[in-house]
Design a protein around this motif. Sequence first.
Motif, PDB file in Angstrom:
ATOM      1  N   ASP A 100       0.855  -1.179   0.000  1.00 25.26           N
ATOM      2  CA  ASP A 100       0.000   0.000   0.000  1.00 25.26           C
ATOM      3  C   ASP A 100       0.896   1.237   0.000  1.00 25.26           C
ATOM      4  N   ARG A 102       0.146   4.370  -0.503  1.00 31.61           N
ATOM      5  CA  ARG A 102      -0.425   5.556   0.131  1.00 31.61           C
ATOM      6  C   ARG A 102      -0.062   5.637   1.600  1.00 31.61           C
ATOM      7  N   SER A 142      -6.794  -1.991  -4.719  1.00 35.70           N
ATOM      8  CA  SER A 142      -7.489  -1.294  -5.789  1.00 35.70           C
ATOM      9  C   SER A 142      -6.570  -0.242  -6.390  1.00 35.70           C
ATOM     10  N   HIS A 143      -6.886   0.231  -7.585  1.00 42.47           N
ATOM     11  CA  HIS A 143      -6.001   1.155  -8.288  1.00 42.47           C
ATOM     12  C   HIS A 143      -5.861   2.489  -7.567  1.00 42.47           C
ATOM     13  N   ASP A 144      -6.889   2.900  -6.858  1.00 41.11           N
ATOM     14  CA  ASP A 144      -6.782   4.142  -6.102  1.00 41.11           C
ATOM     15  C   ASP A 144      -6.222   3.918  -4.699  1.00 41.11           C
ATOM     16  N   GLY A 145      -5.946   2.677  -4.357  1.00 40.15           N
ATOM     17  CA  GLY A 145      -5.333   2.367  -3.079  1.00 40.15           C
ATOM     18  C   GLY A 145      -6.255   2.390  -1.877  1.00 40.15           C
ATOM     19  N   THR A 146      -7.548   2.527  -2.087  1.00 40.98           N
ATOM     20  CA  THR A 146      -8.460   2.648  -0.953  1.00 40.98           C
ATOM     21  C   THR A 146      -8.977   1.307  -0.444  1.00 40.98           C
ATOM     22  N   ASP A 162     -10.975  -1.446   4.175  1.00 45.71           N
ATOM     23  CA  ASP A 162     -10.644  -0.036   3.984  1.00 45.71           C
ATOM     24  C   ASP A 162      -9.185   0.156   4.383  1.00 45.71           C
ATOM     25  N   GLU A 164      -7.565   2.825   4.857  1.00 40.12           N
ATOM     26  CA  GLU A 164      -7.361   3.950   5.771  1.00 40.12           C
ATOM     27  C   GLU A 164      -7.612   3.522   7.217  1.00 40.12           C
ATOM     28  N   GLY A 187     -12.207  -1.127 -12.128  1.00 40.35           N
ATOM     29  CA  GLY A 187     -12.500  -1.284 -10.712  1.00 40.35           C
ATOM     30  C   GLY A 187     -13.128  -2.596 -10.313  1.00 40.35           C
TER      31      GLY A 187
END
Length: 313
Positions: A100, A102, A142-146, A162, A164, A187
């Motif tokens: 991850d 992010r 996921s591609h957006d890292g969420t 999640d 986060e 997605g």
Amino acid sequence: MSRLRDLALGLSLTLAALPAAGEVAFVTCQNGDAVSVVDLDTGTERARWEVPGKPAGVAVGKDAVFTVSPDSKTVRRFSLRGEVSASITLDGGPIGAAYDARHDRLFVSDWYNARLWALDGRTLEVQAELPAGAAPAGLALSHDGTLLAAAERDADRVSLYDTETLARLRSVSVGTRPFGLGFAPDGRLFIGNVGSNDVTVIDPASGEVLATVPVGERPYGVAFAAGRAFVTNQYENTLSVIALADLSPVATLDTGEYPEGIAATHDGRIAVANWFDNTLSVIDAASLETVAVLETADGPRAFGAFLFGGDLP
């Protein structure tokens, strides 16, 4: 049917046929206790790192390569040059990994204890343990890292978290014995079910099962390029190609023996690790023709995101 092994005994094609890629494969080789560092631009093995404990899981970050050795229960962080900068021995059955970026965090699945570890991406210290279903294996971001997805083989389901809060958002029943998985560019989440010889496609936001697509025997890994999904079929020595637009079959391609890990390059090629052949097949995702068959160390698994785009230091 496109043939991926026209040179049955030749382990590489003419290098002039290789398009410029600027991508490097870090291939965990379980039998050889090694990582083969394979340059997809030149078609050569640039280096071979010693990795004790039969490495299988792998994840590549912007400046590091993470390996998971199930036999020694050891996770290692390598620099892109091959120096070990951190390691940890985990009390359980570590197997799959996903990085991850992010949060500079590494997720590792625990096959034996129905949990995931969240590790600090620099020190590999344990930050948290996440509950999971029985025998979690493949992990994907996921591609957006969420979102983090975990294939729970013995629970016949996938769980989504999640990244986060590290909270488990939902669990979704899929086919029999899910193992590898990946997020498509749009997605959707594709899961290879090794027990039912199919791929489950779900909407990760709602948990709705959108489709179940038949593939070859014992599907293992999934990658995406040129508007298609590519699925390695271990027991058939083949690659199933599926159109993303309508999930219709496009082709079934021959691979090396016992294909496992699979990933897509930035320029539209598919790299496949052939465990019993000690090779990495590189396939043009548009033409479905082979570009190269490259040597690796013994027993390439490459279970995870094993490609690095860019120049190595």
